[in-house]
Every structure is written in structure tokens, then in C-alpha cells.
Design a protein around this motif. Structure first.
Motif, PDB file in Angstrom:
ATOM      1  N   LEU A 114       0.827  -1.210   0.000  1.00  0.00           N
ATOM      2  CA  LEU A 114       0.000   0.000   0.000  1.00  0.00           C
ATOM      3  C   LEU A 114       0.863   1.263   0.000  1.00  0.00           C
ATOM      4  CD1 LEU A 114      -2.850  -1.042   2.484  1.00  0.00           C
ATOM      5  CD2 LEU A 114      -2.989  -0.838  -0.009  1.00  0.00           C
ATOM      6  N   LEU A 115       1.966   1.232   0.731  1.00  0.00           N
ATOM      7  CA  LEU A 115       2.875   2.382   0.733  1.00  0.00           C
ATOM      8  C   LEU A 115       3.490   2.596  -0.645  1.00  0.00           C
ATOM      9  CD1 LEU A 115       4.743   1.994   4.156  1.00  0.00           C
ATOM     10  CD2 LEU A 115       3.254   3.884   3.474  1.00  0.00           C
ATOM     11  N   LEU A 116       3.854   1.507  -1.323  1.00  0.00           N
ATOM     12  CA  LEU A 116       4.426   1.622  -2.666  1.00  0.00           C
ATOM     13  C   LEU A 116       3.397   2.169  -3.651  1.00  0.00           C
ATOM     14  CD1 LEU A 116       6.511  -1.681  -2.873  1.00  0.00           C
ATOM     15  CD2 LEU A 116       7.392   0.652  -2.736  1.00  0.00           C
ATOM     16  N   ILE A 117       2.150   1.753  -3.520  1.00  0.00           N
ATOM     17  CA  ILE A 117       1.101   2.287  -4.400  1.00  0.00           C
ATOM     18  C   ILE A 117       0.933   3.784  -4.170  1.00  0.00           C
ATOM     19  CG2 ILE A 117      -1.380   2.239  -4.876  1.00  0.00           C
ATOM     20  CD1 ILE A 117      -1.303  -0.774  -4.329  1.00  0.00           C
ATOM     21  N   ALA A 118       0.982   4.204  -2.897  1.00  0.00           N
ATOM     22  CA  ALA A 118       0.894   5.633  -2.587  1.00  0.00           C
ATOM     23  C   ALA A 118       2.065   6.398  -3.191  1.00  0.00           C
ATOM     24  CB  ALA A 118       0.855   5.839  -1.073  1.00  0.00           C
ATOM     25  N   VAL A 119       3.267   5.819  -3.103  1.00  0.00           N
ATOM     26  CA  VAL A 119       4.445   6.424  -3.734  1.00  0.00           C
ATOM     27  C   VAL A 119       4.216   6.564  -5.230  1.00  0.00           C
ATOM     28  CG1 VAL A 119       6.859   6.004  -4.365  1.00  0.00           C
ATOM     29  CG2 VAL A 119       6.123   5.706  -2.003  1.00  0.00           C
ATOM     30  N   GLY A 120       3.611   5.531  -5.830  1.00  0.00           N
ATOM     31  CA  GLY A 120       3.335   5.562  -7.259  1.00  0.00           C
ATOM     32  C   GLY A 120       2.387   6.679  -7.648  1.00  0.00           C
ATOM     33  N   VAL A 121       1.330   6.853  -6.892  1.00  0.00           N
ATOM     34  CA  VAL A 121       0.333   7.883  -7.216  1.00  0.00           C
ATOM     35  C   VAL A 121       0.949   9.277  -7.157  1.00  0.00           C
ATOM     36  CG1 VAL A 121      -1.829   8.973  -6.472  1.00  0.00           C
ATOM     37  CG2 VAL A 121      -1.634   6.471  -6.483  1.00  0.00           C
ATOM     38  N   ILE A 122       1.694   9.570  -6.089  1.00  0.00           N
ATOM     39  CA  ILE A 122       2.273  10.915  -5.975  1.00  0.00           C
ATOM     40  C   ILE A 122       3.377  11.122  -7.017  1.00  0.00           C
ATOM     41  CG2 ILE A 122       1.696  11.078  -3.528  1.00  0.00           C
ATOM     42  CD1 ILE A 122       4.650  10.622  -2.875  1.00  0.00           C
ATOM     43  N   SER A 123       4.091  10.051  -7.360  1.00  0.00           N
ATOM     44  CA  SER A 123       5.153  10.173  -8.363  1.00  0.00           C
ATOM     45  C   SER A 123       4.572  10.382  -9.751  1.00  0.00           C
ATOM     46  CB  SER A 123       6.035   8.924  -8.346  1.00  0.00           C
ATOM     47  OG  SER A 123       6.698   8.780  -7.109  1.00  0.00           O
ATOM     48  N   ILE A 124       3.472   9.714 -10.053  1.00  0.00           N
ATOM     49  CA  ILE A 124       2.799   9.905 -11.345  1.00  0.00           C
ATOM     50  C   ILE A 124       2.288  11.340 -11.459  1.00  0.00           C
ATOM     51  CG2 ILE A 124       0.740   9.262 -12.684  1.00  0.00           C
ATOM     52  CD1 ILE A 124       1.195   6.386 -11.538  1.00  0.00           C
ATOM     53  N   TYR A 125       1.697  11.831 -10.385  1.00  0.00           N
ATOM     54  CA  TYR A 125       1.210  13.216 -10.400  1.00  0.00           C
ATOM     55  C   TYR A 125       2.364  14.191 -10.621  1.00  0.00           C
ATOM     56  CZ  TYR A 125      -0.847  17.612  -8.901  1.00  0.00           C
ATOM     57  OH  TYR A 125      -1.268  18.914  -8.865  1.00  0.00           O
ATOM     58  N   SER A 182       4.832   2.242 -11.176  1.00  0.00           N
ATOM     59  CA  SER A 182       4.635   2.747 -12.537  1.00  0.00           C
ATOM     60  C   SER A 182       3.158   2.785 -12.890  1.00  0.00           C
ATOM     61  CB  SER A 182       5.368   1.856 -13.547  1.00  0.00           C
ATOM     62  OG  SER A 182       6.756   1.965 -13.407  1.00  0.00           O
ATOM     63  N   TYR A 183       2.793   3.758 -13.728  1.00  0.00           N
ATOM     64  CA  TYR A 183       1.408   3.853 -14.181  1.00  0.00           C
ATOM     65  C   TYR A 183       1.053   2.661 -15.058  1.00  0.00           C
ATOM     66  CZ  TYR A 183      -2.815   5.380 -16.534  1.00  0.00           C
ATOM     67  OH  TYR A 183      -4.095   5.434 -17.031  1.00  0.00           O
ATOM     68  N   GLY A 184      -0.126   2.097 -14.834  1.00  0.00           N
ATOM     69  CA  GLY A 184      -0.583   0.996 -15.687  1.00  0.00           C
ATOM     70  C   GLY A 184      -1.612   0.129 -15.004  1.00  0.00           C
ATOM     71  N   GLY A 185      -2.775   0.002 -15.619  1.00  0.00           N
ATOM     72  CA  GLY A 185      -3.854  -0.791 -15.035  1.00  0.00           C
ATOM     73  C   GLY A 185      -3.629  -2.286 -15.145  1.00  0.00           C
ATOM     74  N   SER A 186      -3.166  -2.746 -16.309  1.00  0.00           N
ATOM     75  CA  SER A 186      -2.944  -4.179 -16.494  1.00  0.00           C
ATOM     76  C   SER A 186      -1.941  -4.705 -15.472  1.00  0.00           C
ATOM     77  CB  SER A 186      -2.438  -4.458 -17.910  1.00  0.00           C
ATOM     78  OG  SER A 186      -3.375  -4.054 -18.880  1.00  0.00           O
ATOM     79  N   SER A 187      -0.911  -3.910 -15.219  1.00  0.00           N
ATOM     80  CA  SER A 187       0.120  -4.306 -14.260  1.00  0.00           C
ATOM     81  C   SER A 187      -0.435  -4.359 -12.840  1.00  0.00           C
ATOM     82  CB  SER A 187       1.289  -3.325 -14.323  1.00  0.00           C
ATOM     83  OG  SER A 187       2.257  -3.634 -13.339  1.00  0.00           O
ATOM     84  N   LEU A 188      -1.153  -3.320 -12.403  1.00  0.00           N
ATOM     85  CA  LEU A 188      -1.658  -3.274 -11.034  1.00  0.00           C
ATOM     86  C   LEU A 188      -2.672  -4.384 -10.763  1.00  0.00           C
ATOM     87  CD1 LEU A 188      -2.187   0.430  -9.863  1.00  0.00           C
ATOM     88  CD2 LEU A 188      -0.739  -1.333  -8.850  1.00  0.00           C
ATOM     89  N   VAL A 189      -3.575  -4.609 -11.701  1.00  0.00           N
ATOM     90  CA  VAL A 189      -4.588  -5.654 -11.510  1.00  0.00           C
ATOM     91  C   VAL A 189      -3.931  -7.029 -11.482  1.00  0.00           C
ATOM     92  CG1 VAL A 189      -6.611  -6.767 -12.530  1.00  0.00           C
ATOM     93  CG2 VAL A 189      -6.446  -4.278 -12.499  1.00  0.00           C
ATOM     94  N   SER A 190      -2.966  -7.249 -12.359  1.00  0.00           N
ATOM     95  CA  SER A 190      -2.269  -8.539 -12.394  1.00  0.00           C
ATOM     96  C   SER A 190      -1.469  -8.759 -11.113  1.00  0.00           C
ATOM     97  CB  SER A 190      -1.350  -8.607 -13.612  1.00  0.00           C
ATOM     98  OG  SER A 190      -2.086  -8.469 -14.804  1.00  0.00           O
ATOM     99  N   LEU A 191      -0.838  -7.706 -10.609  1.00  0.00           N
ATOM    100  CA  LEU A 191      -0.122  -7.818  -9.338  1.00  0.00           C
ATOM    101  C   LEU A 191      -1.089  -8.124  -8.197  1.00  0.00           C
ATOM    102  CD1 LEU A 191       2.339  -4.837  -9.786  1.00  0.00           C
ATOM    103  CD2 LEU A 191       3.004  -7.234  -9.514  1.00  0.00           C
TER     104      LEU A 191
END
Length: 371
Positions: A26-37, A343-352
Motif C-alpha cells: 500500500l505504501l508503494l502504491i501511494a508512492v506511485g500515485v504521488i510520483s505519477i502526479y 509505474s502507471y498501468g492498469g494491467s500491471s496493477l490488476v495482475s499484481l
């Protein structure tokens, strides 16, 4: 069919999940969101749009996690060949009807979103390898050849796209599954030697832009305004972060559009420039904790299928983490592999999410044995 009562019982098993690794995710996903922004902040509303989309994909990833966790790895392993067959159909279809981007025909375009079937195929590969290698242990050449023949179908289909980075991930997953299943060392060494011996042939089969990527890995100045540009700018971004970083939204490489693909391939460079060595180290520690917990789960389970499953799924995640970070600092070729959870990407996040659900299912099933 699962009744409401049995569903509640399955959901209650979440208390047996490895919460430490889930918190790190969850922390890594949060890092991803702020980094994408931050990576897209210089492009107006695009930054907020992509950040919200990543949050939406993360929610879908959580739903995928819950679906596989509730279903359980044992139930899904029963349907592993069907799941694998669906992946083969999707990968065949994308070659015929997919769109081409970044030189590869890897995506279905549905307008509102794109779907990359090679990502969930990693889950399918891990499932089918766990089923096959448990039923046909790789003690001899016949069974090893059977496993390689079965799994090579995905490799060939993805190679035709072409997507060499994903094929490399598949190869590491296959090798790890064979190791976890107890394949004799002599056969594993023969496989490694065969791959090394085939490198000259593989080089001759590469397209020119792929060869150039390999050459600029050794010497980025060979093509500083072309293939080497990405590596040079990424190195500058990582180095510019120093110890503490320039601060959130203060990274010049992404804001001035020097850094290519800042929200996908080079997201680690964006984060490193803004949060420095300490911030980057924190992210790597989070990945390290997740790896440790995955290895712990694989070693503790007495289910051979679960051991192979967790091992191959862990290999997928970790080869991508290593390659993406190494690519960002210029010590590995640019392959376009995403940084998991960031990294941004739906296929990757759902598969993970699917993969984590299976790993946590194995963890929950083996936890009480050691309590």
C-alpha cells in the motif's frame, strides 16, 4: 458455488494474511500515485487525470487481490490449464487485433482504457507451472522438456509482438519454478549454458532499435540524442536528487520534459530526483521487506504446488524491480519493464493484485501450521 455463509468464512481468513507485506504494498502504491502526479505536473490537468486513474486501477487491483485470495490458490490451481489456455487465446488475439505502441503490438484498445494480456499471463504461467511440475516432477529430461514446451507457448507469442522484456520475465519465472520443483543442478546448468551459447543467434534476430538499446547501455554517448538519450537523462535525474532530493514537484528533469516516459518506465528516476538517496532507499527497503516475506512464505509452506507458485510469482516481481531500478541508474539496458506497484498501468496493477492474492492464500494456508 460459494454460499453467503462460506463467503463470509473465506473473507475472515484475511486476518491470516501477511499484513506487513500488504502494508508495504500500500505504501508503494501511494508512492506511485504521488510520483505519477509529479511526473506529469508540468502538463496541466493531465497529471491529476492520470493520478486519479492510477487510484482507480489500484482499487481494481485490491478487488483482484480479494477475488484470488477468497477463491484460494488450491481452487485456482484446479483450473490452471483453463486459465493458461485463455491467456494463450488472448495473446494470439492481440497479435491479430491489438494496437502497436512503442514498437510492440501488445495492447487491446477499448477507448477508455488499454489492456495488455501479457501481464495477467504471468499469473497464468505461474499457476500452470505449479500444476505441471507437481504432477510431473522435473527429475529427468522428459519432464523438464515438457515444462519448457508448455511454457514456451507464451514466450513465442510475446516474442512475436515483440516484447523482449516480458519474455525475459517469463524465462526467469520458468527457471525459478524448475528450481523450486527440485530440478537437478546439472540440467539447470545445461539450460544456463544453452542460453549463453544462443546469445549470438539471439543478437542476429534483434531489430536494429533493440540492438541500439543494448549498445547504448554500454556507451550512452554512442547515440546521445537518440537511444542513449533516455539513459543519460535518467542518470542526471537520479544524480540530481542528492541525499535528500529537491522536494516534491521540484524535479527539473520531468517538469522541463527532459526525462522520457516519466510516469511509466522512468518513474523511479522522478522519485529519486525529488526525494533523493534517502527516499529511494526507503522504496528499495519496502521492496526488500516484500521479497523477504514472499521467500518466507515459499519456504514455510508444505504444499509443493504453493511453493512453486509463490517462487515463480516472486521471481516475476523481483526481476522487474531489479531491471527497472538498474535501468534508471544506467547499469541495465532499457527494456520498458514497469516498476511494480509504482509505474502507471492498469494491467500491471490488476495482475499484481491477482498474484498477491495467490501468495497470501498460500501464506494463510500455511500460517497455522507454525503457530
Amino acid at each position: 458455488m460459494m454460499t453467503p455463509g462460506s463467503l463470509r468464512g473465506e473473507l475472515q481468513k484475511i486476518v491470516d494474511a501477511d499484513r506487513l507485506s500488504l502494508y508495504c504494498v500500500l505504501l508503494l502504491i501511494a508512492v506511485g500515485v504521488i510520483s505519477i502526479y509529479s511526473a506529469l505536473a508540468g502538463k496541466g490537468d493531465t497529471a491529476l487525470h492520470f493520478a486519479f486513474r492510477q487510484v482507480a486501477w489500484a482499487v481494481m487491483g485490491v478487488a483482484a487481490f480479494m477475488a484470488t485470495f477468497v477463491a484460494g490458490h488450491e481452487r485456482l490451481l484446479k483450473y490452471s490449464y483453463w486459465i493458461y489456455g485463455i491467456s494463450i487465446i488472448l495473446l494470439s488475439a492481440v497479435l491479430a487485433a491489438g494496437i502497436t505502441a512503442k514498437g510492440a503490438t501488445s495492447w487491446f484498445d477499448f477507448g477508455a482504457f488499454r489492456f495488455q494480456p501479457a501481464e495477467p499471463a504471468k499469473v497464468a504461467l505461474a499457476l500452470v507451472l505449479a500444476s505441471f511440475l507437481t504432477r510431473y516432477p522435473p527429475r529427468g529430461l522428459v519432464n523438464i522438456a515438457g515444462a519448457l514446451g508448455l511454457s514456451s507457448i507464451l514466450c513465442v507469442l510475446v516474442l512475436l509482438q515483440p516484447d523482449l522484456g516480458t519474455v525475459a520475465v517469463y524465462a526467469v519465472m520458468i527457471f525459478t519454478a524448475l528450481v523450486m520443483a527440485g530440478a537437478p543442478k546439472k540440467y539447470l546448468l545445461v539450460m544456463i549454458g544453452t542460453v549463453l551459447g544462443a546469445l549470438p543467434v539471439g543478437w542476429s534476430m534483434l531489430k536494429e532499435y533493440q540492438k541500439l538499446r543494448m549498445l547504448v547501455f554500454i556507451n550512452p554517448s554512442l547515440d546521445p540524442l537518440g537511444a542513449g538519450y533516455n539513459v543519460i537523462q535518467s542518470r542526471i535525474a537520479v544524480g540530481a536528487g542528492g541525499l535528500l532530493g529537491k522536494g516534491f514537484l521540484e524535479g527539473s528533469q520531468s517538469k522541463l520534459h527532459f526525462l522520457p516516459e516519466p510516469h511509466t518506465d522512468f518513474i523511479f528516476s522522478v522519485f529519486s530526483e525529488e526525494f533523493g538517496f534517502l527516499g529511494s532507499s526507503f522504496v528499495i527497503v519496502l521492496f526488500g521487506v516484500i521479497l523477504w516475506r514472499m521467500i518466507r512464505t515459499a519456504l514455510r509452506t508444505d504444499d509443493p504446488r504453493g511453493k512453486i507458485l509463490v517462487g515463480s510469482l516472486s521471481a516475476w516481481i523481483w526481476v522487474q524491480v531489479f531491471e527497472n531500478v538498474a535501468m534508471s541508474v544506467g547499469i541495465a539496458p532499457v527494456t520498458g519493464l514497469a516498476l511494480p506497484f509504482i509505474s502507471y498501468g492498469g494491467s500491471s496493477l490488476v495482475s499484481l493484485g491477482l498474484a498477491l492474492g495467490l501468495i497470501q492464500s498460500v501464506h494463510a494456508a500455511s500460517r497455522k501450521q507454525f503457530e
